[in-house]
Design a protein around this motif. Structure first.
Motif, PDB file in Angstrom:
ATOM      1  N   HIS A  53     -23.165 -33.191  18.992  1.00  0.00           N
ATOM      2  CA  HIS A  53     -22.305 -33.413  20.161  1.00  0.00           C
ATOM      3  C   HIS A  53     -23.022 -32.973  21.440  1.00  0.00           C
ATOM      4  O   HIS A  53     -22.555 -32.083  22.153  1.00  0.00           O
ATOM      5  CB  HIS A  53     -21.001 -32.612  20.013  1.00  0.00           C
ATOM      6  CG  HIS A  53     -19.998 -33.236  19.101  1.00  0.00           C
ATOM      7  ND1 HIS A  53     -18.916 -32.560  18.582  1.00  0.00           N
ATOM      8  CD2 HIS A  53     -19.908 -34.497  18.613  1.00  0.00           C
ATOM      9  CE1 HIS A  53     -18.204 -33.382  17.830  1.00  0.00           C
ATOM     10  NE2 HIS A  53     -18.798 -34.557  17.825  1.00  0.00           N
ATOM     11  N   GLY A 150      -9.005 -26.410   5.731  1.00  0.00           N
ATOM     12  CA  GLY A 150      -8.581 -26.404   7.126  1.00  0.00           C
ATOM     13  C   GLY A 150      -8.566 -27.823   7.669  1.00  0.00           C
ATOM     14  O   GLY A 150      -9.326 -28.681   7.213  1.00  0.00           O
ATOM     15  N   GLY A 152      -8.684 -28.661  11.188  1.00  0.00           N
ATOM     16  CA  GLY A 152      -8.922 -28.581  12.629  1.00  0.00           C
ATOM     17  C   GLY A 152     -10.305 -29.130  12.957  1.00  0.00           C
ATOM     18  O   GLY A 152     -11.030 -29.595  12.066  1.00  0.00           O
ATOM     19  N   ASN A 153     -10.673 -29.052  14.224  1.00  0.00           N
ATOM     20  CA  ASN A 153     -11.959 -29.640  14.639  1.00  0.00           C
ATOM     21  C   ASN A 153     -13.165 -28.924  14.050  1.00  0.00           C
ATOM     22  O   ASN A 153     -14.211 -29.539  13.864  1.00  0.00           O
ATOM     23  CB  ASN A 153     -12.052 -29.650  16.165  1.00  0.00           C
ATOM     24  CG  ASN A 153     -11.210 -30.761  16.756  1.00  0.00           C
ATOM     25  OD1 ASN A 153     -10.996 -31.783  16.120  1.00  0.00           O
ATOM     26  ND2 ASN A 153     -10.721 -30.556  17.969  1.00  0.00           N
ATOM     27  N   ALA A 155     -13.260 -27.674  10.995  1.00  0.00           N
ATOM     28  CA  ALA A 155     -13.356 -28.250   9.640  1.00  0.00           C
ATOM     29  C   ALA A 155     -14.090 -29.590   9.713  1.00  0.00           C
ATOM     30  O   ALA A 155     -14.977 -29.886   8.902  1.00  0.00           O
ATOM     31  CB  ALA A 155     -11.961 -28.430   9.053  1.00  0.00           C
ATOM     32  N   ALA A 319     -12.473 -23.107   6.998  1.00  0.00           N
ATOM     33  CA  ALA A 319     -12.401 -23.363   8.442  1.00  0.00           C
ATOM     34  C   ALA A 319     -10.956 -23.267   8.900  1.00  0.00           C
ATOM     35  O   ALA A 319     -10.377 -24.243   9.379  1.00  0.00           O
ATOM     36  CB  ALA A 319     -12.995 -24.734   8.749  1.00  0.00           C
ATOM     37  N   VAL A 320     -10.367 -22.081   8.705  1.00  0.00           N
ATOM     38  CA  VAL A 320      -8.944 -21.925   9.019  1.00  0.00           C
ATOM     39  C   VAL A 320      -8.719 -21.121  10.300  1.00  0.00           C
ATOM     40  O   VAL A 320      -7.655 -20.559  10.509  1.00  0.00           O
ATOM     41  CB  VAL A 320      -8.172 -21.305   7.832  1.00  0.00           C
ATOM     42  CG1 VAL A 320      -8.208 -22.235   6.631  1.00  0.00           C
ATOM     43  CG2 VAL A 320      -8.718 -19.929   7.450  1.00  0.00           C
ATOM     44  N   GLY A 321      -9.710 -21.104  11.146  1.00  0.00           N
ATOM     45  CA  GLY A 321      -9.546 -20.456  12.439  1.00  0.00           C
ATOM     46  C   GLY A 321     -10.396 -19.208  12.586  1.00  0.00           C
ATOM     47  O   GLY A 321     -10.829 -18.614  11.598  1.00  0.00           O
ATOM     48  N   TYR A 322     -10.631 -18.870  13.836  1.00  0.00           N
ATOM     49  CA  TYR A 322     -11.443 -17.694  14.168  1.00  0.00           C
ATOM     50  C   TYR A 322     -10.513 -16.502  14.419  1.00  0.00           C
ATOM     51  O   TYR A 322      -9.296 -16.649  14.513  1.00  0.00           O
ATOM     52  CB  TYR A 322     -12.269 -17.970  15.433  1.00  0.00           C
ATOM     53  CG  TYR A 322     -13.424 -18.922  15.241  1.00  0.00           C
ATOM     54  CD1 TYR A 322     -14.722 -18.512  15.514  1.00  0.00           C
ATOM     55  CD2 TYR A 322     -13.245 -20.235  14.810  1.00  0.00           C
ATOM     56  CE1 TYR A 322     -15.806 -19.369  15.363  1.00  0.00           C
ATOM     57  CE2 TYR A 322     -14.323 -21.105  14.652  1.00  0.00           C
ATOM     58  CZ  TYR A 322     -15.599 -20.666  14.935  1.00  0.00           C
ATOM     59  OH  TYR A 322     -16.662 -21.512  14.782  1.00  0.00           O
ATOM     60  N   GLY A 364      -7.897 -24.241  21.987  1.00  0.00           N
ATOM     61  CA  GLY A 364      -8.233 -24.988  23.196  1.00  0.00           C
ATOM     62  C   GLY A 364      -9.687 -25.407  23.214  1.00  0.00           C
ATOM     63  O   GLY A 364     -10.499 -24.917  22.436  1.00  0.00           O
TER      64      GLY A 364
END
Ligand code: NAP
Length: 452
Positions: A53, A150, A152-153, A155, A319-322, A364
């Motif tokens: 990216h 997870g 989310g992005n 994951a 990948a379930v969040g920081y 975010g």
């Protein structure tokens, strides 16, 4: 009015937006010293954003512009709590802003989580991005199937990085050790598991859509896991777009000849990471099949139906969040993993402020940090304007530099970082890459010393 001095601990997006906003101030004028425990700035823009990216990473150009403004200094290899303390910073500055992000993972709390071959996405992302803390991770990529937990992005980032064709990987700034490992990887299938449905998934549409552009990648979705199309019209626009994509992929059916496949498996929660013996290598994941229930407050939550299924795999990425980590000498709320604050003013403290993920939690996109940092800087400038610090004695820029040089023998200043940056960019030119990352502390230091 004298120039006020602000220390910013952390040099990711929120720290830079705070710095830019402070340097805009003329009444009072403000100078900014930014600290990082690493030799390099930019936080997750360097060590988190996926290397395929480059457009997202190009936001670093804005940070370069801020760094070039008069009144800005960078000090790398300064670790709060080890090299300097919060109270020592407060003695030397009018105010201190903590911008340290969320440095660890949210835990699943299930059996087998720490087995060999089960990695937190924080570690895996750091590994492929050349974060010095994670270069030694050496994940075993020998198995054909990996499971990502997870929806989310992050994951999506890790699943995509595992499946990216070598020709898409090589022109990126992925760390060299990871390019070699990923190019030789045996992973051909990644199962991405969301505990709720496609409507509740946290993926953004742009990130989902780009999967269509990956050569030789099949996207598999079981049509039975999608909601009834009749309800699509009632969904918010972004969610509807996601669901439409999943529906299109589900209708296309499996493409067995594609070579590589990403499967989205919804309504599944991991209950155990299976493996050989007590803590031997991963062999699979046991999943609970969920149904959805809406609470009184309108939140849709997953409910275990009691049904189980097992996915065999040799690699699991969680990948379930920081989650934020407490800073020595700074208040911390264990429950939320953030520093408690009001409009960026740290609760119970004077002259200490917070921005970014350690302020609001790990949510975010990069741009979200601009508004967040502006709120904090508004509070900080209002406090300075109240005049409370007018007579204060703070350390001069030279005194701070002298103090840091004594404390941190491997201090990296802005010139030092610019030497590293120039070296990395030049090394990338031949291969058409944005940069070739240096990942080793002693190599950073050689580059810094060579320039003087
Ligand atoms: P996130 O968006 O909060 O997603 C976390 C995912 O983990 C959710 O699907 C969540 O499901 C799931 N989860 C949480 N606890 C779980 C459990 N115990 N078992 C199973 N699943 C669980 O977090 P993220 O992916 O780490 O991303 C962080 C932020 O960075 C996000 O705002 C993201 O958009 C942003 N980001 C953006 C980009 C980009 O723009 N390209 C790239 C990477 C990250 P529930 O919803 O059910 O809780």
């Amino acid at each position: 009015m004298r120039t006020h001095a602000v220390a910013i601990v952390g040099s990711g997006p929120s720290g830079f937006y705070a710095a830019g906003s402070l340097l805009d101030s003329t009444d009072p004028p403000v100078r900014v010293d930014m600290f990082d425990r690493l030799a390099t700035p930019w936080g997750l823009v360097r060590a988190g954003v996926a290397p395929d990216h480059p457009k997202i990473k190009s936001v670093s150009g804005q940070y370069d512009k801020i760094a070039a403004r008069p009144g800005f200094r960078f000090f790398g290899h300064v670790c709060l709590g080890e090299d300097v303390t919060a109270s020592e910073l407060l003695e030397r500055y009018d105010a201190v802003i903590y911008a340290v992000g969320s440095q660890t993972e949210r835990r699943l709390g299930i059996g087998g989580e720490d087995r060999e071959g089960s990695h937190a996405s924080v570690d895996f992302v750091g590994w492929y991005n050349g974060h010095p803390d994670y270069v030694g991770l050496a994940p075993d990529l020998g198995a054909e199937r990996a499971v990502v937990i997870g929806a989310g992005n992050v994951a999506l980032d890790v699943a995509r990085m595992l499946l990216l064709p070598e020709e898409d990987l090589r022109p990126t700034d992925t760390a060299d050790h990871a390019i070699e490992a990923l190019a030789g990887s045996g992973v051909r299938e990644v199962v991405v598991c969301g505990r709720r449905g496609p409507v509740q998934a946290a993926f953004t549409t742009t990130e989902l859509r780009e999967l269509d552009d990956i050569e030789g990648l099949a996207i598999n979705v079981d049509p039975a896991q999608l909601p009834d199309a009749a309800g699509d019209e009632d969904l918010p626009k972004a969610t509807r777009r996601n669901v439409e994509l999943f529906r299109r992929w589900a209708e296309a059916g499996p493409a067995p000849d594609a070579g590589r496949a990403m499967e989205f498996r919804f309504l599944r929660s991991p209950v155990e990471i299976l493996g050989e013996g007590e803590d031997g290598p991963v062999t699979g994941v046991e999943l609970a099949v969920n149904r959805l229930e809406t609470d009184d407050d309108g939140r849709v939550r997953p409910v275990d139906t009691g049904e189980r299924e097992t996915v065999e795999c040799g690699l699991v990425l969680r990948a379930v969040g920081y989650r934020g980590v407490a800073l020595p000498g700074v208040p911390f709320d264990e429950a939320s993993g953030t520093i408690p604050h009001t409009e960026g003013r740290i609760e119970g403290r004077e002259r200490e402020y917070v921005v970014g993920w350690i302020k609001r939690g790990p949510t975010g996109i990069i741009g979200t940090n601009r508004k967040d940092a502006n709120e904090t800087v508004r509070a900080l400038l209002a406090d300075l304007a109240s005049g409370a610090r007018e007579d204060a004695t703070i350390a001069s820029a030279e005194e701070v530099e002298e103090w840091l040089s004594e404390r941190c023998p491997e201090l990296v200043d802005l010139d030092g970082w610019e030497a590293i940056d120039a070296h990395e960019r030049a090394a990338g030119e031949g291969g058409g890459r944005p940069r070739v990352k240096v990942v080793d502390r002693s190599e950073f230091m050689s580059l810094v010393r060579e320039r003087t």
